[in-house]
Write an enzyme that holds these catalytic residues in place. Structure first.
Site, mmCIF file in Angstrom:
data_model
loop_
_atom_site.group_PDB
_atom_site.id
_atom_site.type_symbol
_atom_site.label_atom_id
_atom_site.label_comp_id
_atom_site.label_asym_id
_atom_site.label_seq_id
_atom_site.Cartn_x
_atom_site.Cartn_y
_atom_site.Cartn_z
ATOM 1 N N TRP A 1 36.305 44.795 51.445
ATOM 2 C CA TRP A 1 36.243 46.194 50.988
ATOM 3 C C TRP A 1 35.680 46.319 49.575
ATOM 4 O O TRP A 1 35.411 47.415 49.127
ATOM 5 C CB TRP A 1 37.649 46.823 51.035
ATOM 6 C CG TRP A 1 38.691 45.928 50.416
ATOM 7 C CD1 TRP A 1 39.535 45.085 51.072
ATOM 8 C CD2 TRP A 1 38.963 45.746 49.014
ATOM 9 N NE1 TRP A 1 40.308 44.385 50.174
ATOM 10 C CE2 TRP A 1 39.982 44.777 48.893
ATOM 11 C CE3 TRP A 1 38.444 46.315 47.839
ATOM 12 C CZ2 TRP A 1 40.480 44.359 47.663
ATOM 13 C CZ3 TRP A 1 38.944 45.900 46.611
ATOM 14 C CH2 TRP A 1 39.947 44.937 46.533
ATOM 15 N N LYS B 1 32.117 43.335 61.498
ATOM 16 C CA LYS B 1 33.356 44.105 61.389
ATOM 17 C C LYS B 1 33.633 44.277 59.901
ATOM 18 O O LYS B 1 34.010 43.337 59.212
ATOM 19 C CB LYS B 1 34.539 43.398 62.054
ATOM 20 C CG LYS B 1 35.769 44.323 62.079
ATOM 21 C CD LYS B 1 37.092 43.610 62.044
ATOM 22 C CE LYS B 1 37.500 43.136 60.694
ATOM 23 N NZ LYS B 1 37.868 44.184 59.722
ATOM 24 N N GLY C 1 35.587 37.058 51.945
ATOM 25 C CA GLY C 1 36.965 37.550 51.854
ATOM 26 C C GLY C 1 37.832 36.501 51.199
ATOM 27 O O GLY C 1 37.343 35.632 50.469
ATOM 28 N N GLU D 1 32.163 32.865 51.927
ATOM 29 C CA GLU D 1 32.191 33.247 50.502
ATOM 30 C C GLU D 1 33.623 33.676 50.239
ATOM 31 O O GLU D 1 34.023 34.779 50.621
ATOM 32 C CB GLU D 1 31.268 34.444 50.238
ATOM 33 C CG GLU D 1 29.808 34.202 50.533
ATOM 34 C CD GLU D 1 29.113 33.369 49.489
ATOM 35 O OE1 GLU D 1 29.777 32.950 48.512
ATOM 36 O OE2 GLU D 1 27.917 33.127 49.662
ATOM 37 N N CYS E 1 34.951 38.803 43.444
ATOM 38 C CA CYS E 1 35.324 37.391 43.515
ATOM 39 C C CYS E 1 34.720 36.590 42.365
ATOM 40 O O CYS E 1 35.125 35.465 42.123
ATOM 41 C CB CYS E 1 34.964 36.803 44.868
ATOM 42 S SG CYS E 1 33.306 37.199 45.353
ATOM 43 N N GLU F 1 44.094 34.474 41.686
ATOM 44 C CA GLU F 1 42.995 35.420 41.517
ATOM 45 C C GLU F 1 43.636 36.784 41.231
ATOM 46 O O GLU F 1 44.366 37.315 42.077
ATOM 47 C CB GLU F 1 42.188 35.438 42.821
ATOM 48 C CG GLU F 1 40.865 36.111 42.697
ATOM 49 C CD GLU F 1 40.039 36.014 43.982
ATOM 50 O OE1 GLU F 1 40.605 35.850 45.082
ATOM 51 O OE2 GLU F 1 38.809 36.130 43.864
HETATM 52 P P1 ADP Z 1 40.781 40.802 50.755
HETATM 53 O O1 ADP Z 1 41.757 40.033 49.954
HETATM 54 O O2 ADP Z 1 39.462 41.031 50.133
HETATM 55 O O3 ADP Z 1 41.345 42.007 51.441
HETATM 56 P P2 ADP Z 1 40.798 39.541 53.317
HETATM 57 O O4 ADP Z 1 40.379 38.134 53.554
HETATM 58 O O5 ADP Z 1 42.204 39.921 53.608
HETATM 59 O O6 ADP Z 1 40.369 39.784 51.839
HETATM 60 O O7 ADP Z 1 39.873 40.539 54.116
HETATM 61 C C1 ADP Z 1 38.482 40.366 54.260
HETATM 62 C C2 ADP Z 1 38.088 40.761 55.664
HETATM 63 O O8 ADP Z 1 38.786 39.917 56.582
HETATM 64 C C3 ADP Z 1 38.434 42.193 56.067
HETATM 65 O O9 ADP Z 1 37.386 42.701 56.878
HETATM 66 C C4 ADP Z 1 39.698 42.028 56.884
HETATM 67 O O10 ADP Z 1 39.866 43.040 57.859
HETATM 68 C C5 ADP Z 1 39.434 40.713 57.569
HETATM 69 N N1 ADP Z 1 40.631 39.982 57.996
HETATM 70 C C6 ADP Z 1 41.820 39.878 57.361
HETATM 71 N N2 ADP Z 1 42.675 39.088 58.070
HETATM 72 C C7 ADP Z 1 41.995 38.683 59.187
HETATM 73 C C8 ADP Z 1 42.319 37.847 60.310
HETATM 74 N N3 ADP Z 1 43.495 37.246 60.421
HETATM 75 N N4 ADP Z 1 41.361 37.659 61.247
HETATM 76 C C9 ADP Z 1 40.137 38.245 61.112
HETATM 77 N N5 ADP Z 1 39.787 39.034 60.089
HETATM 78 C C10 ADP Z 1 40.696 39.249 59.122
#
Ligand code: ADP
Length: 482
Positions: A155, A179, A233, A255, A289, A386
């Site tokens: 996001w 997604k 993420g 990343e 990040c 972080e």
């Molecule tokens: P942040 O800390 O930036 O929110 P996340 O890694 O939680 O980072 O989220 C980054 C992306 O990964 C988002 O699109 C989120 O919906 C997706 N996401 C989070 N958890 C999962 C999961 N268990 N499986 C697949 N996608 C996920």
């Protein structure tokens, strides 16, 4: 939403195989600055995600069979439309994500830059000929698109993290499914609308929006028709998704998180270091990040640096990103603000000193004050984690060797920054820092022409630059008897 001039950019459902897919199930998108619901978005099902993969797979042969020039022409149409609608896209981005409008406009320009870069770069995917060991053979190397690519994006850059991946994939000849993060689906859907208007064929660029990240994530990492998965993420989620991809031996780029050191040596230009630290720490309220996470300052300049830095940070204007004066917007959620508060409180309990801020801001539930902590040590929570918020942690140090060791004492290895003038020191520190990207007297390191990516638990693969296409290509070797 009222001020978005082209209402056709505001979409509320997934874009799959050139069609908008609605659903009875919905989830809300909230403006973090005000807490208002700005959209109800149709929640895609696992079946929708599978349909997107099937569509991308079906379209792969025709898209990869086009010339790079043809694909570049369509990508250029997309780029032109994005730039034409830069103001609307920026406003939509600020509404769902919170960053100041000027930063959102910057992100749209930066994101569009990847489309331009890769549209051009894909015309230069050169193969090789290899001198053969016998006269009756000719050896050649072709580079071909890897196949269907799936992506999961965060996001914090709702536009640019998609274009950085999609532009490389599409230019190389791959088809693509993304997604986006459930907090920021609107920017992704606006990109799909513009891709359609640009004439990018159905099935080439698909956007699946859902708040069921786990199950959609399973399709995007495990479907047999997917060849490559790319993720931006957290490290925690990235590890899980890489493990899921390993079952099908898919090509993966990650990343992930960072814990960037920002080192100020005693020979640095302190004015430049102050400016650089603010830019790299407070962009997007500290939610990138590559944001500075730990500021190491050599002991004999720590007082001077801290004084100048505190005066400048105290001037930063906090507020709704839509107000032109705002420099620091909200965090993405009240939980994110709570997490920042806990990191600060626990570090203060261990001896850190609050030089500025140190609490929630009264601007709203998702806001935290621009904060400076001094007398921090590298073992405190604010240095070990972080932060992802507007908090600076200042750690004094004495020697070059000591600071390199401390800077590298993290599981992460994404970005690092340092300010110094001595040329020997610049070489030693540049080589000694275990990070994928190092800013030397520079804090604005992101650039479409440069390879973005990390080492250690910050991930693998590179985005942008001439290396960025490699992640979407596979090598095929031909041995020809003549
Ligand atoms: P942040 O800390 O930036 O929110 P996340 O890694 O939680 O980072 O989220 C980054 C992306 O990964 C988002 O699109 C989120 O919906 C997706 N996401 C989070 N958890 C999962 C999961 N268990 N499986 C697949 N996608 C996920």
């Amino acid at each position: 939403m009222d001020k978005i001039t082209d209402k056709g950019l505001v979409k509320n459902c997934s874009y799959i195989d050139g069609q908008w897919h609605t659903s009875d199930k919905r989830f809300s998108v909230t403006n973090p600055a005000t807490g208002e619901t700005i959209a109800q978005v149709a929640n895609a099902s696992v079946n929708d995600a599978e349909q997107a993969v099937i569509a991308a797979h079906k379209t792969f042969a025709s898209w990869s069979g086009q010339t790079a020039n043809h694909r570049a022409k369509l990508l250029r149409n997309w780029l032109n439309l994005i730039i034409e609608h830069q103001d609307d896209l920026a406003r939509l981005l600020t509404l769902e994500q919170g960053k100041p409008l000027a930063e959102a406009r910057g992100e749209i320009g930066y994101g569009a830059g990847f489309i331009e870069w890769f549209a051009e770069e894909a015309k230069r995917v050169y193969g090789e000929t290899i001198p053969a060991a016998s006269q009756d053979k000719r050896l050649l190397v072709l580079k071909q698109p890897v196949g269907v690519v799936s992506a999961i994006t965060p996001w914090n850059f709702p536009n640019a993290m998609i274009t950085r991946k999609a532009a490389a994939a599409l230019a190389a000849g791959c088809t693509f499914i993304v997604k986006p993060a459930e907090m920021t689906p609107l920017s992704a859907l606006a990109l799909a609308e513009l891709a359609e208007r640009a004439g990018i064929p159905a099935g080439v660029f698909n956007v699946v929006v859902s708040d069921d990240a786990v199950n959609i994530g399973k399709v995007l990492t495990q479907h047999p028709q997917i060849a490559k998965f790319t993720f931006t993420g957290s490290t925690q989620v990235g590890k899980k998704l890489a493990a899921q991809c390993a079952l099908g031996v898919k090509k993966v780029s990650l990343e992930l998180g960072g814990n960037a050191p920002f080192i100020v040596f005693d020979d640095a230009d302190i004015d430049a270091a102050v400016k650089g630290a603010i830019a790299s720490k407070y962009r997007n309220a500290g939610q990138t990040c590559i944001c500075t996470n730990r500021i190491f300052v050599q002991r004999n300049v720590v007082e001077k640096f801290t004084k100048q830095y505190s005066m400048a940070v105290a001037e930063l204007a906090v507020g709704n990103g839509l107000d032109v004066d705002t420099q620091i917007g909200p965090l993405i959620s009240s939980q994110a603000a709570e997490k920042v508060k806990q990191l600060v409180d626990s570090s203060v309990a261990q001896g850190a000193n609050i030089a500025l801020g140190g609490d929630f801001s009264n601007a709203g539930a998702c806001f935290y004050q621009p904060t400076i902590l001094t007398e921090v040590s590298n073992t405190m929570p604010v240095a070990q984690n972080e932060i992802f918020g507007p908090v600076s942690a200042i750690i004094p140090f004495d020697s070059e060797a000591e600071v390199i060791e401390a800077a590298n004492d993290t599981e992460y290895g994404l970005a690092a920054y340092f300010y110094a003038r001595d040329i020997g020191r610049i070489w030693r520190v540049s080589e000694g820092l275990a990070f994928g990207m190092v800013g030397v007297n520079d804090s604005a390191i992101s650039n479409v022409a440069a390879p973005f990516g990390g080492v250690k638990q910050s991930g693998y693969g590179r985005e942008g630059s001439r290396h960025g296409l490699d992640d979407y290509l596979v090598i095929k070797y031909l041995s020809m008897g003549i």
